[in-house]
Write a protein that holds these residues in place. Structure first.
Motif, PDB file in Angstrom:
ATOM      1  N   PRO A 153       1.985   3.119  -0.623  1.00  0.00           N
ATOM      2  CA  PRO A 153       1.656   3.876  -1.839  1.00  0.00           C
ATOM      3  C   PRO A 153       0.501   4.835  -1.575  1.00  0.00           C
ATOM      4  O   PRO A 153      -0.396   4.523  -0.784  1.00  0.00           O
ATOM      5  CB  PRO A 153       1.245   2.787  -2.845  1.00  0.00           C
ATOM      6  N   GLU A 154       0.539   5.973  -2.259  1.00  0.00           N
ATOM      7  CA  GLU A 154      -0.488   7.000  -2.065  1.00  0.00           C
ATOM      8  C   GLU A 154      -1.886   6.425  -2.335  1.00  0.00           C
ATOM      9  O   GLU A 154      -2.854   6.799  -1.668  1.00  0.00           O
ATOM     10  CB  GLU A 154      -0.207   8.180  -3.001  1.00  0.00           C
ATOM     11  N   ALA A 155      -1.978   5.528  -3.304  1.00  0.00           N
ATOM     12  CA  ALA A 155      -3.285   4.963  -3.652  1.00  0.00           C
ATOM     13  C   ALA A 155      -3.892   4.197  -2.473  1.00  0.00           C
ATOM     14  O   ALA A 155      -5.112   4.136  -2.324  1.00  0.00           O
ATOM     15  CB  ALA A 155      -3.152   4.046  -4.868  1.00  0.00           C
ATOM     16  N   ASP A 156      -3.057   3.604  -1.619  1.00  0.00           N
ATOM     17  CA  ASP A 156      -3.574   2.877  -0.461  1.00  0.00           C
ATOM     18  C   ASP A 156      -3.989   3.812   0.668  1.00  0.00           C
ATOM     19  O   ASP A 156      -4.763   3.432   1.558  1.00  0.00           O
ATOM     20  CB  ASP A 156      -2.512   1.897   0.062  1.00  0.00           C
ATOM     21  N   ALA A 183      -5.536   6.599   0.099  1.00  0.00           N
ATOM     22  CA  ALA A 183      -6.719   7.346  -0.329  1.00  0.00           C
ATOM     23  C   ALA A 183      -7.951   7.117   0.547  1.00  0.00           C
ATOM     24  O   ALA A 183      -8.568   8.080   1.017  1.00  0.00           O
ATOM     25  CB  ALA A 183      -7.004   7.054  -1.800  1.00  0.00           C
ATOM     26  N   GLU A 196       5.734   6.240  -6.498  1.00  0.00           N
ATOM     27  CA  GLU A 196       4.517   5.548  -6.057  1.00  0.00           C
ATOM     28  C   GLU A 196       4.704   4.037  -5.878  1.00  0.00           C
ATOM     29  O   GLU A 196       4.312   3.472  -4.873  1.00  0.00           O
ATOM     30  CB  GLU A 196       3.380   5.844  -7.049  1.00  0.00           C
TER      31      GLU A 196
END
Lengths: 261, 261
Positions: free
Chosen positions: B188-191, B193, B216
């Motif tokens: 996921p994009e959040a990981d 970051a 996501e």
């Protein structure tokens, strides 16, 4: 009601991505009877975003932003809006629930980056993202509206159509947009200019614009676009047809060789 | 060197036309080592165009405008530039010859609307339009450059490539742009970051941006774009590769399940 569209993202400024979001939103707003006065593309730099938001708040009734709502370090639209309207950035309980639920379903834990997406300026409301994770934002300040939407087109369109469009429709001053188009071959655009100037005088609500599609001197060909808004759809359509037929009549009289379709 | 692109035309603000011109120019300028800091779309309203031109002159080294150089009443870019830089609008003898010659070859006489296209701010120079009629304009004021190009993409591209690009290349401070891209599935994009934040620290000249292409939480997929400018092309490419390989190494270590290609 006037609107500004603010598109946020370096990818637009290096030409990697064509700004189809702005065109999609501009068409939607136009059909709601909201006049888009400016589209501004800014980089992922907080002070740039804040500065353009402030300028927009000064000049427009509605500002729609796209981009910068995700979890990565360059996503800073929520913080920029908070700064521009002088509100604190806080975690919204609804937004936190939506975001954490989406990750939880797939077995992902919450992290600071994920929680960041649930932050909105105090006093504003989050907009549920049915096509992705990052919620949108609806903020109001001194009678002005700021709507923040994600940059991914599918998510931007979903939030706009499901939530923003109905809210704006309720606020927009009951106007209706109409348009019509004809193609004209055999008359250079420069010769049309005086006729278009006359057509523009017929009604201040209707605009006429010629778009050259051929070669001005070699094979002149134009698309003539007639459009405008009125108090209701019937009136808008009537005005567009009135201007269109008057213009076609003039063109046929002055340029018997013209081909119109 | 910083640039602004100013796109002029109501058709962009009602969503009838997608602003491909701005993306095309942004890519060209980026590759010349010129950083595009803003793209602004304004309506066919003289005071709006003048106001944005003045803001641009205040903040950028180069301003490129598109649109508003034709013969119809809503074409007013030459007059707006003259007003913005405080110069008189005059008929340029070269431009007049180019325009009248093109019409004459097809048996069309000169008219006030045609002559309008040969007007440029005093002290600036016209740019020959090999793909149409309306000349472009190259104006300089207090070390800033304004280039006005037609809105028809074929004409805009011809004038830019034949005349503007060589002139800018001579002025641009010998920088070279490089970029690379990889696709990443399963993270996921959040990981990503925190890893991107670290990669951004490797060299201030290189920028890293992830673009979500999947869903996501459902099926995470990103395009990771690494790009930047350096003093020469070899150095720019070296830096991009350095950041790319460091980032891929980190991702593979932290997320063994990631698929990179």
């Amino acid at each position: 009601m006037d609107a500004w569209i603010i598109s946020i993202g370096n990818e637009l400024l290096i030409g990697r991505v064509v700004n189809t979001n702005a065109a999609w939103l501009a068409k939607k707003l136009t059909y709601l009877g909201i006049a888009v006065k400016r589209i501004v593309v800014v980089p992922d730099v907080e002070e740039e975003i804040v500065s353009v938001l402030r300028e927009g708040l000064d000049k427009a009734d509605v500002i729609i932003t796209t981009g910068g709502l995700g979890p990565t370090p360059d996503d800073m639209t929520n913080a920029a809006i908070a700064k521009a309207i002088g509100a604190e950035l806080v975690v919204d309980p609804d937004a936190e629930r939506w975001v954490s639920e989406k990750y939880r379903q797939r077995g992902y834990p919450m992290t600071p980056e994920r929680l960041k997406m649930a932050q909105i300026p105090r006093g504003s409301r989050p907009l549920y993202n049915s096509a992705g994770v990052a919620p949108g934002i609806w903020a109001e300040v001194a009678g002005r509206i700021i709507v923040a939407l994600p940059g991914v087109p599918r998510e931007m369109e979903a939030i706009f159509e499901e939530q923003v469009e109905p809210l704006l429709k309720a606020r927009a001053p009951g106007r209706c947009f109409a348009e019509d188009l004809f193609r004209l071959a055999g008359v250079p655009e420069a010769d049309l200019a005086p006729l278009i100037r006359d057509a523009l005088k017929l009604d201040p609500r209707i605009y006429v614009k010629s778009h050259p599609k051929g070669h001005e001197t070699g094979a002149p060909l134009e698309e003539i676009h007639i459009y405008g808004s009125a108090e209701n759809c019937e009136e808008a359509r009537r005005l567009v047809e009135l201007v269109k037929s008057a213009l076609i009549r003039e063109i046929s009289t002055r340029f018997p060789q013209a081909r119109i379709d």
